[in-house]
Scaffold this motif. Structure first.
Motif, PDB file in Angstrom:
ATOM      1  N   ILE A 273       0.567  -1.331  -0.069  1.00  0.00           N
ATOM      2  CA  ILE A 273       0.055   0.241  -0.291  1.00  0.00           C
ATOM      3  C   ILE A 273       0.941   1.237   0.096  1.00  0.00           C
ATOM      4  O   ILE A 273       0.888   2.132  -0.577  1.00  0.00           O
ATOM      5  N   ASP A 274       1.513   1.363   0.505  1.00  0.00           N
ATOM      6  CA  ASP A 274       3.100   1.886   0.973  1.00  0.00           C
ATOM      7  C   ASP A 274       3.952   1.837   1.574  1.00  0.00           C
ATOM      8  O   ASP A 274       3.632   0.074   2.099  1.00  0.00           O
ATOM      9  N   ASP A 275       5.329   2.370   1.790  1.00  0.00           N
ATOM     10  CA  ASP A 275       6.086   1.453   2.434  1.00  0.00           C
ATOM     11  C   ASP A 275       6.055   1.148   4.228  1.00  0.00           C
ATOM     12  O   ASP A 275       7.033   0.865   4.114  1.00  0.00           O
ATOM     13  N   GLN A 276       4.829   1.556   4.619  1.00  0.00           N
ATOM     14  CA  GLN A 276       4.879   1.284   5.978  1.00  0.00           C
ATOM     15  C   GLN A 276       4.215  -0.170   5.808  1.00  0.00           C
ATOM     16  O   GLN A 276       3.488  -0.707   6.720  1.00  0.00           O
ATOM     17  N   SER A 277       2.695  -0.185   4.755  1.00  0.00           N
ATOM     18  CA  SER A 277       1.614  -0.611   4.813  1.00  0.00           C
ATOM     19  C   SER A 277       1.548  -1.744   4.306  1.00  0.00           C
ATOM     20  O   SER A 277       1.954  -1.534   2.654  1.00  0.00           O
ATOM     21  N   VAL A 278       1.770  -3.445   4.369  1.00  0.00           N
ATOM     22  CA  VAL A 278       1.338  -4.330   3.064  1.00  0.00           C
ATOM     23  C   VAL A 278      -0.184  -4.420   3.046  1.00  0.00           C
ATOM     24  O   VAL A 278      -0.840  -5.691   4.636  1.00  0.00           O
ATOM     25  N   ALA A 279      -0.335  -5.160   2.386  1.00  0.00           N
ATOM     26  CA  ALA A 279      -1.469  -5.969   2.787  1.00  0.00           C
ATOM     27  C   ALA A 279      -1.649  -7.575   1.965  1.00  0.00           C
ATOM     28  O   ALA A 279      -0.779  -7.414   0.569  1.00  0.00           O
ATOM     29  N   TYR A 280      -2.230  -8.246   2.064  1.00  0.00           N
ATOM     30  CA  TYR A 280      -1.508  -9.906   2.228  1.00  0.00           C
ATOM     31  C   TYR A 280      -3.334 -10.485   2.029  1.00  0.00           C
ATOM     32  O   TYR A 280      -3.783  -9.875   2.704  1.00  0.00           O
ATOM     33  N   TYR A 281      -3.972 -11.607   0.913  1.00  0.00           N
ATOM     34  CA  TYR A 281      -4.226 -12.696   1.109  1.00  0.00           C
ATOM     35  C   TYR A 281      -4.062 -13.660   1.312  1.00  0.00           C
ATOM     36  O   TYR A 281      -2.845 -14.320   1.052  1.00  0.00           O
ATOM     37  N   THR A 282      -5.169 -14.768   2.130  1.00  0.00           N
ATOM     38  CA  THR A 282      -4.576 -15.798   2.658  1.00  0.00           C
ATOM     39  C   THR A 282      -5.379 -17.026   1.675  1.00  0.00           C
ATOM     40  O   THR A 282      -6.601 -16.269   1.382  1.00  0.00           O
ATOM     41  N   ARG A 283      -5.012 -18.368   1.737  1.00  0.00           N
ATOM     42  CA  ARG A 283      -6.024 -19.033   1.577  1.00  0.00           C
ATOM     43  C   ARG A 283      -7.208 -19.447   2.135  1.00  0.00           C
ATOM     44  O   ARG A 283      -7.899 -20.005   1.420  1.00  0.00           O
ATOM     45  N   HIS A 284      -7.312 -18.795   3.455  1.00  0.00           N
ATOM     46  CA  HIS A 284      -8.297 -19.063   4.249  1.00  0.00           C
ATOM     47  C   HIS A 284      -9.464 -17.859   4.038  1.00  0.00           C
ATOM     48  O   HIS A 284     -10.410 -17.964   4.224  1.00  0.00           O
ATOM     49  N   GLY A 285      -9.237 -16.936   2.908  1.00  0.00           N
ATOM     50  CA  GLY A 285     -10.534 -16.164   1.916  1.00  0.00           C
ATOM     51  C   GLY A 285      -9.899 -14.533   2.768  1.00  0.00           C
ATOM     52  O   GLY A 285     -11.257 -13.438   2.554  1.00  0.00           O
ATOM     53  N   SER A 286      -9.010 -14.117   4.287  1.00  0.00           N
ATOM     54  CA  SER A 286      -9.183 -13.083   4.353  1.00  0.00           C
ATOM     55  C   SER A 286      -7.849 -12.463   4.172  1.00  0.00           C
ATOM     56  O   SER A 286      -6.988 -12.543   3.262  1.00  0.00           O
ATOM     57  N   VAL A 287      -8.414 -10.779   3.993  1.00  0.00           N
ATOM     58  CA  VAL A 287      -7.340 -10.069   3.818  1.00  0.00           C
ATOM     59  C   VAL A 287      -6.707  -9.071   4.221  1.00  0.00           C
ATOM     60  O   VAL A 287      -7.724  -9.009   6.264  1.00  0.00           O
ATOM     61  N   TYR A 288      -5.650  -9.114   5.105  1.00  0.00           N
ATOM     62  CA  TYR A 288      -4.531  -8.645   6.718  1.00  0.00           C
ATOM     63  C   TYR A 288      -3.837  -6.840   5.853  1.00  0.00           C
ATOM     64  O   TYR A 288      -3.634  -7.265   4.742  1.00  0.00           O
ATOM     65  N   VAL A 289      -4.270  -6.288   6.538  1.00  0.00           N
ATOM     66  CA  VAL A 289      -3.169  -4.922   5.738  1.00  0.00           C
ATOM     67  C   VAL A 289      -2.635  -5.375   7.635  1.00  0.00           C
ATOM     68  O   VAL A 289      -3.309  -4.911   9.027  1.00  0.00           O
ATOM     69  N   ILE A 290      -1.244  -4.639   6.692  1.00  0.00           N
ATOM     70  CA  ILE A 290      -0.370  -5.204   8.468  1.00  0.00           C
ATOM     71  C   ILE A 290       0.729  -3.852   8.103  1.00  0.00           C
ATOM     72  O   ILE A 290       1.475  -2.845   6.930  1.00  0.00           O
ATOM     73  N   ASN A 291       1.328  -3.488   9.400  1.00  0.00           N
ATOM     74  CA  ASN A 291       2.412  -2.023   9.412  1.00  0.00           C
ATOM     75  C   ASN A 291       3.551  -2.759   9.599  1.00  0.00           C
ATOM     76  O   ASN A 291       3.844  -3.490  10.665  1.00  0.00           O
ATOM     77  N   VAL A 292       4.481  -2.624   8.385  1.00  0.00           N
ATOM     78  CA  VAL A 292       6.261  -3.198   8.756  1.00  0.00           C
ATOM     79  C   VAL A 292       6.605  -2.047   9.102  1.00  0.00           C
ATOM     80  O   VAL A 292       6.978  -0.593   7.958  1.00  0.00           O
ATOM     81  N   SER A 293       7.825  -2.240   9.422  1.00  0.00           N
ATOM     82  CA  SER A 293       9.404  -1.193   8.916  1.00  0.00           C
ATOM     83  C   SER A 293      10.342  -2.420   8.715  1.00  0.00           C
ATOM     84  O   SER A 293      10.795  -2.487   9.192  1.00  0.00           O
ATOM     85  N   PRO A 294      10.396  -1.479   7.377  1.00  0.00           N
ATOM     86  CA  PRO A 294      11.367  -2.162   6.678  1.00  0.00           C
ATOM     87  C   PRO A 294      12.757  -2.401   7.128  1.00  0.00           C
ATOM     88  O   PRO A 294      13.373  -3.380   6.643  1.00  0.00           O
ATOM     89  N   ARG A 295      13.503  -2.047   7.627  1.00  0.00           N
ATOM     90  CA  ARG A 295      14.519  -2.085   7.942  1.00  0.00           C
ATOM     91  C   ARG A 295      15.012  -2.544  10.109  1.00  0.00           C
ATOM     92  O   ARG A 295      15.995  -2.180  10.541  1.00  0.00           O
ATOM     93  N   GLU A 296      13.807  -2.669  10.311  1.00  0.00           N
ATOM     94  CA  GLU A 296      13.869  -2.994  11.812  1.00  0.00           C
ATOM     95  C   GLU A 296      13.597  -4.575  11.501  1.00  0.00           C
ATOM     96  O   GLU A 296      12.778  -5.035  11.323  1.00  0.00           O
ATOM     97  N   SER A 297      13.623  -4.882  13.121  1.00  0.00           N
ATOM     98  CA  SER A 297      13.844  -6.678  13.474  1.00  0.00           C
ATOM     99  C   SER A 297      12.201  -6.955  13.832  1.00  0.00           C
ATOM    100  O   SER A 297      11.914  -7.877  14.430  1.00  0.00           O
ATOM    101  N   ARG A 298      11.873  -5.185  14.896  1.00  0.00           N
ATOM    102  CA  ARG A 298      10.029  -5.627  15.062  1.00  0.00           C
ATOM    103  C   ARG A 298       9.387  -6.261  14.695  1.00  0.00           C
ATOM    104  O   ARG A 298       9.219  -5.980  13.105  1.00  0.00           O
ATOM    105  N   ASP A 299       8.223  -7.298  15.678  1.00  0.00           N
ATOM    106  CA  ASP A 299       7.490  -7.665  14.357  1.00  0.00           C
ATOM    107  C   ASP A 299       5.762  -6.856  14.017  1.00  0.00           C
ATOM    108  O   ASP A 299       6.257  -5.217  14.228  1.00  0.00           O
ATOM    109  N   PRO A 300       5.755  -7.257  12.651  1.00  0.00           N
ATOM    110  CA  PRO A 300       4.817  -6.472  11.886  1.00  0.00           C
ATOM    111  C   PRO A 300       3.314  -6.232  12.737  1.00  0.00           C
ATOM    112  O   PRO A 300       2.867  -7.027  13.491  1.00  0.00           O
ATOM    113  N   VAL A 301       2.770  -4.863  13.059  1.00  0.00           N
ATOM    114  CA  VAL A 301       1.477  -4.765  13.679  1.00  0.00           C
ATOM    115  C   VAL A 301       0.222  -4.870  12.509  1.00  0.00           C
ATOM    116  O   VAL A 301       0.327  -4.740  11.129  1.00  0.00           O
TER     117      VAL A 301
END
Length: 249
Positions: free
Chosen positions: A211-239
């Motif tokens: 979506i942008d440099d901090q947000s990613v959307a993904y689709y699963t085999r279960h049919g749900s869409v997740y939007v997560i916040n990612v920090s590209p160069r940090e090791s913390r888990d996505p939110v």
């Protein structure tokens, strides 16, 4: 595109704001470009860029395509397209000249180009994947050979971060990982998945879009869409920001 042709891929121009109204349509024997601002009941393709006569082999066919940001200053107003074929060929096309500018070959000869994605702010940068050849390549349009490549990796989907030098990849086991292409010692081969890619989700994932440099959307085999916040160069888990209800049973 004729009624007998199967549409293999549709793609809007996501790399050029001035040409975002253009949509490419890939069928086995045609690559057509449509102007989405002027569609009507009697739609015709803006250009039939390539037809089967250019495939050079009656055993080859088009498989997928993507718009790529032009590199040359004089070509800034041009529209460039990378098209892949079932025999592993990649071609760079110019919409203004309606000609081929450069040709690339995946190292695994004869293996279909299944997935293409292009960087929205890095001119000439694109990536290709051959599922049956288990190869992922990152390219620059000014070079005939890959800039980076990985062997023995099964890729289901991938997408570039809009401005960071990050490639998000969905692997065959349903995991989502990020590859920092700016790393100087990025490992190649099958070990890239373990050492060069940082896993950020494992949820039977089948598709990913940035979506942008901090947000990613993904689709699963279960049919749900997740939007997560990612920090590209940090090791913390996505939110996890949002989760949809299953789109299908």
């Amino acid at each position: 595109v004729t009624e007998s042709d199967d549409i293999l891929h549709l793609e809007r121009n996501r790399v050029q704001a001035d040409h975002s109204h253009l949509v490419l349509c890939v069928s086995p024997t045609h690559l057509d470009i449509f102007d989405n601002d002027h569609l009507g009941n009697n739609d015709v393709a803006l250009f039939a860029v390539f037809r089967d006569a250019t495939l050079e082999s009656n055993q080859d066919s088009f498989s997928t395509a993507v718009f790529v940001l032009p590199t040359a200053h004089y070509a800034e107003n041009d529209v460039w397209i990378i098209v892949g074929t079932r025999l592993g060929k990649l071609r760079l096309l110019s919409l203004s000249t309606k000609r081929e500018l450069r040709r690339f070959y995946q190292t695994t000869a004869g293996k279909s180009v299944d997935i293409l994605t292009a960087h929205a702010s890095h001119p000439g940068r694109f990536a290709s994947s051959s599922g049956d050849g288990r190869r992922l390549c990152v390219w620059s349009t000014d070079r005939s050979e890959p800039v980076l490549e990985w062997n023995d990796v099964e890729v289901v989907d991938m997408d570039f971060s809009p401005s960071d030098n990050i490639l998000f990849v969905v692997f065959g086991d349903g995991t989502l990982a990020r590859l920092d292409l700016s790393c100087e010692n990025l490992p190649l081969g099958g070990e890239a998945k373990k050492n060069g890619a940082v896993q950020i989700a494992n949820n039977n994932i089948v598709s990913v879009r940035c979506i942008d440099d901090q947000s990613v959307a993904y689709y699963t085999r279960h049919g749900s869409v997740y939007v997560i916040n990612v920090s590209p160069r940090e090791s913390r888990d996505p939110v996890c920001i949002k989760v949809s209800n299953p789109i299908r049973d």
